[in-house]
Design a protein around this motif. Structure first.
Motif, mmCIF file in Angstrom:
data_model
loop_
_atom_site.group_PDB
_atom_site.id
_atom_site.type_symbol
_atom_site.label_atom_id
_atom_site.label_comp_id
_atom_site.label_asym_id
_atom_site.label_seq_id
_atom_site.Cartn_x
_atom_site.Cartn_y
_atom_site.Cartn_z
ATOM 1 N N SER A 56 0.839 -1.202 0.000
ATOM 2 C CA SER A 56 0.000 0.000 0.000
ATOM 3 C C SER A 56 0.872 1.249 0.000
ATOM 4 O O SER A 56 1.927 1.271 0.638
ATOM 5 N N PRO A 57 0.434 2.306 -0.689
ATOM 6 C CA PRO A 57 1.135 3.590 -0.573
ATOM 7 C C PRO A 57 0.821 4.324 0.725
ATOM 8 O O PRO A 57 1.364 5.397 0.996
ATOM 9 N N ASN A 58 -0.074 3.761 1.533
ATOM 10 C CA ASN A 58 -0.393 4.283 2.871
ATOM 11 C C ASN A 58 -0.974 5.698 2.859
ATOM 12 O O ASN A 58 -0.675 6.501 3.748
ATOM 13 N N LYS A 59 -1.810 5.990 1.889
ATOM 14 C CA LYS A 59 -2.535 7.264 1.921
ATOM 15 C C LYS A 59 -3.563 7.252 3.049
ATOM 16 O O LYS A 59 -3.907 8.286 3.598
ATOM 17 N N ASP A 60 -4.072 6.057 3.364
ATOM 18 C CA ASP A 60 -5.002 5.899 4.484
ATOM 19 C C ASP A 60 -4.539 4.736 5.358
ATOM 20 O O ASP A 60 -5.295 3.838 5.702
ATOM 21 N N GLY A 62 -2.896 1.979 5.003
ATOM 22 C CA GLY A 62 -3.073 0.590 4.600
ATOM 23 C C GLY A 62 -4.448 0.248 4.094
ATOM 24 O O GLY A 62 -4.644 -0.826 3.517
ATOM 25 N N TYR A 63 -5.418 1.131 4.275
ATOM 26 C CA TYR A 63 -6.765 0.876 3.758
ATOM 27 C C TYR A 63 -6.886 1.309 2.295
ATOM 28 O O TYR A 63 -7.983 1.423 1.758
ATOM 29 N N ASP A 64 -5.766 1.526 1.676
ATOM 30 C CA ASP A 64 -5.657 1.763 0.232
ATOM 31 C C ASP A 64 -4.683 0.710 -0.301
ATOM 32 O O ASP A 64 -3.478 0.897 -0.287
ATOM 33 N N ILE A 65 -5.228 -0.402 -0.761
ATOM 34 C CA ILE A 65 -4.408 -1.582 -1.083
ATOM 35 C C ILE A 65 -3.998 -1.575 -2.552
ATOM 36 O O ILE A 65 -4.843 -1.454 -3.439
ATOM 37 N N LEU A 99 -9.963 -7.230 5.374
ATOM 38 C CA LEU A 99 -10.222 -7.302 3.935
ATOM 39 C C LEU A 99 -10.890 -6.000 3.489
ATOM 40 O O LEU A 99 -11.991 -5.676 3.945
ATOM 41 N N VAL A 100 -10.231 -5.261 2.612
ATOM 42 C CA VAL A 100 -10.731 -3.970 2.145
ATOM 43 C C VAL A 100 -11.073 -4.106 0.667
ATOM 44 O O VAL A 100 -10.193 -4.019 -0.201
ATOM 45 N N VAL A 101 -12.352 -4.343 0.380
ATOM 46 C CA VAL A 101 -12.725 -4.618 -1.016
ATOM 47 C C VAL A 101 -13.872 -3.740 -1.510
ATOM 48 O O VAL A 101 -14.411 -3.973 -2.588
ATOM 49 N N ASN A 102 -14.246 -2.711 -0.745
ATOM 50 C CA ASN A 102 -15.112 -1.686 -1.322
ATOM 51 C C ASN A 102 -14.315 -0.839 -2.292
ATOM 52 O O ASN A 102 -14.848 -0.330 -3.281
ATOM 53 N N HIS A 103 -13.014 -0.700 -2.012
ATOM 54 C CA HIS A 103 -12.148 0.143 -2.834
ATOM 55 C C HIS A 103 -10.732 -0.430 -2.819
ATOM 56 O O HIS A 103 -10.411 -1.292 -2.002
ATOM 57 N N THR A 104 -9.921 0.056 -3.726
ATOM 58 C CA THR A 104 -8.493 -0.278 -3.749
ATOM 59 C C THR A 104 -7.704 1.029 -3.670
ATOM 60 O O THR A 104 -8.276 2.105 -3.557
ATOM 61 N N SER A 105 -6.403 0.916 -3.778
ATOM 62 C CA SER A 105 -5.562 2.093 -3.985
ATOM 63 C C SER A 105 -5.614 2.502 -5.457
ATOM 64 O O SER A 105 -5.836 1.664 -6.343
ATOM 65 N N TRP A 110 -5.119 -2.847 -11.258
ATOM 66 C CA TRP A 110 -6.448 -2.783 -11.874
ATOM 67 C C TRP A 110 -6.818 -1.341 -12.208
ATOM 68 O O TRP A 110 -7.314 -1.053 -13.294
ATOM 69 N N PHE A 111 -6.577 -0.441 -11.261
ATOM 70 C CA PHE A 111 -6.976 0.947 -11.499
ATOM 71 C C PHE A 111 -6.054 1.633 -12.503
ATOM 72 O O PHE A 111 -6.505 2.446 -13.321
ATOM 73 N N LYS A 112 -4.782 1.330 -12.447
ATOM 74 C CA LYS A 112 -3.855 1.932 -13.413
ATOM 75 C C LYS A 112 -4.276 1.614 -14.838
ATOM 76 O O LYS A 112 -4.163 2.452 -15.746
ATOM 77 N N GLU A 113 -4.757 0.386 -15.049
ATOM 78 C CA GLU A 113 -5.246 0.020 -16.375
ATOM 79 C C GLU A 113 -6.613 0.652 -16.646
ATOM 80 O O GLU A 113 -6.872 1.167 -17.734
ATOM 81 N N SER A 114 -7.468 0.624 -15.659
ATOM 82 C CA SER A 114 -8.838 1.112 -15.835
ATOM 83 C C SER A 114 -8.874 2.575 -16.241
ATOM 84 O O SER A 114 -9.712 2.991 -17.058
ATOM 85 N N ARG A 115 -7.974 3.377 -15.727
ATOM 86 C CA ARG A 115 -8.011 4.810 -15.999
ATOM 87 C C ARG A 115 -7.476 5.166 -17.387
ATOM 88 O O ARG A 115 -7.630 6.296 -17.831
#
Length: 556
Positions: A56-60, A62-65, A99-105, A110-115
């Motif tokens: 995690s980049p630890n913006k929150d 560890g809740y940003d995985i 388990l943090v699966v409402n959101h990711t980092s 996945w997000f790097k590709e999605s954007r």
């Protein structure tokens, strides 16, 4: 009532970053937790809940995985985790992952590709919407302040984030996302972990069409509006059918805004979804009457309101579901500062009183690291003493942007309610940095660590630690405490919290004085078979001294 192991258990929550640093880089780690397993075992806990330890980049914190199948290098390696799991199991300690699966980092692959575009393999893994009249798709606000939408020029669209912009929400409507989450769960369960605490799991199903929220719009009203979407039961049942039911797990779902009725829907004894809900009702009781400020206040919780909330959950779930019992965690201020009295005169008494009040109830108790020695809020006085993204963002919004509060008032509110109060390093002894690390800790220590620490607690047979240890042993030994029905007493009493528990002809009477005055209450305690536990050295029968708490057993 069905007797399952999670109902007989006590959970000890470890916030890895602040628990024990083994390599002296100022950050707690897995090897440090391993060093302290015997301590947790000696307390009597059965399960360790680990806050997120993934990459995690630890913006929150560890809740940003960014990678669900790898360990944050600050905490160690996968080998370190495997050794921790093995040694915990050798001590009969189970491990529950966060388990943090409402959101990711936003740094997740996945997000790097999605954007990148609207037509790649991951384009539909997150919730994207076109601008409306050149603005955000709707009026939702993020939990940490500001809009819940961030624009990405590459896609010419906004993505939804219920928390920080660095925490994009996953699109659970996409079956590929659900399968990807289930794959993550199987990965850890196959390693031997014993279950999951699921972060804000009741946000995964969003309202159909993502409509605007009626005014006034706040972060809190947004959260309430989004929670418990129409497909939540479906998603949780699928998770249970495809993954959880195939393992012997403990599962608890964090569900902001949940009611007992909601909890029964998702965790009822006849449902096939989760075991327990983390509800917030009792920890948000003193919310600011000015809705723009949400939780930010410094008002004490009124006992009548506290009793009403806890009693509602005890009676509402009795025979239908299972309660999780907690006073504090990594997102809440310290229990003794919030619900008790953390002055030197009354800290230990009120810490023990709170423990007895909660641990004698029906449900699975959760102990947050340091609670068992009576750790307090940090009582910080400067903004630069805070690290938490929520605290800093709301200070900026309420003081600098909207000028709703002045600096002095907001700092007072932060000292009372900031999540950072729970995140100061664990106080092991009075040596350098409280025995947490030989290096400067990642976050400031509570200045009272010379007096309040594990070493002092273990050397004092009347300490808060040994009171918790006795409460845990009583629970392990007593089906009355674990399974008994709940009967509230005198709900309008503004000074004393009293209740009874009943099971197979036996009755438990619990009395807790939430004030610093001596009061008198007669519930025929003189007829009791036995005084099970008290936080004073003697028993004055009908008298309850400041913050006195005692539990009596009645047998026919």
């Amino acid at each position: 009532m069905t007797k399952e192991w999670f109902k007989d258990s006590v959970v000890y929550q470890v916030y890895p970053m602040s628990f024990q640093d083994s390599n002296n880089d100022g950050i707690g780690d897995l090897a440090g937790i391993k060093q302290r397993l015997q301590y947790i075992h000696n307390l009597g806990a059965d399960v360790i809940w680990l806050n997120p330890i993934y990459t995690s980049p630890n913006k929150d914190n560890g809740y940003d995985i960014a990678d669900y199948k790898n360990i944050n290098s600050n905490y160690g390696t996968m080998q370190d985790f495997d050794e921790l799991l093995q040694q915990a199991h050798q001590l009969d300690l189970k491990i529950m992952m966060d388990l943090v699966v409402n959101h990711t980092s936003d740094q997740h692959a996945w997000f790097k590709e999605s954007r990148k575009s609207q037509d790649n393999l991951y384009s539909d893994y997150y919730i994207w919407r076109d601008p409306v009249d050149g603005h955000e798709p709707n009026n939702w606000l993020a939990a940490f302040g500001g809009s819940a939408w961030t624009y990405v020029p590459e896609r010419k669209q906004y993505y939804l984030h219920m928390f920080a912009a660095a925490q994009p929400d996953l699109n659970w409507e996409n079956p590929e996302v659900r399968e990807a989450v289930f794959d993550v769960e199987r990965f850890w369960l196959d390693k031997g972990v014993d279950g999951f605490r699921m972060d804000v799991i009741n946000l995964i199903s969003k309202p159909a069409g993502l409509p605007n929220i009626p005014e006034p719009v706040t972060s809190g009203t947004t959260m309430d509006f989004v929670a418990d979407g129409h497909r939540l039961n479906e998603f949780l049942r699928q998770m249970n059918e495809e993954v959880l039911s195939k393992y012997d797990t403990i599962t608890v779902g964090e569900m902001p805004g949940a009611t007992p009725t909601d909890a029964i829907k998702y965790t009822g004894l006849d449902s096939h979804e989760l075991n327990m809900v983390f509800q917030f009702e009792h920890v948000v009781l003193s919310s600011n009457p000015d809705v723009r400020m949400g939780k930010w206040n410094d008002e004490p919780v009124k006992l009548i309101e506290l009793k009403k909330s806890l009693n509602r959950w005890q009676t509402g779930l009795d025979g239908k579901g299972w309660n999780s019992l907690y006073w504090n965690n990594h997102d809440q201020p310290r229990a003794v500062s919030r619900f008790g009295n953390d002055s030197p005169e009354f800290r230990e008494l009120s810490a023990k009183m709170l423990a007895t009040t909660l641990h004698m109830m029906q449900g699975t108790p959760y102990i947050y690291e340091g609670e068992e020695i009576g750790m307090t809020n940090g009582h910080f006085t400067e903004l630069n003493q805070y690290e938490d993204i929520e605290s800093i963002n709301f200070y900026d919004e309420l003081v600098n942007q909207k000028h709703i509060l002045n600096q002095e008032t907001m700092l007072r509110y932060l000292a009372n309610m900031s999540r950072d109060n729970a995140r100061t390093p664990m106080q092991w002894n009075s040596s350098e940095n409280a025995g947490f690390s030989k290096a400067t800790p990642w976050y400031g220590l509570n200045s009272n660590y010379n007096e309040i620490n594990v070493e002092n607690s273990l050397s004092d047979k009347n300490s808060v630690f040994y009171h918790y240890q006795k409460l845990i042993q009583l629970r392990h030994d007593s089906e009355l405490i674990r399974y008994g029905t709940f009967e509230p007493i005198d709900s309008e009493d503004t000074q004393v919290y009293a209740y009874r528990r009943h099971y197979e002809g036996k009755t438990l009477l619990v009395l807790s004085n939430f004030t610093d005055a001596t009061v008198e209450r007669n519930y025929q305690q003189s007829e009791a078979t036995k005084l099970l536990i008290n936080n004073y050295a003697d028993d004055l029968d009908t008298k309850l001294r400041p913050y006195e708490s005692k539990a009596y057993l009645f047998e026919k």
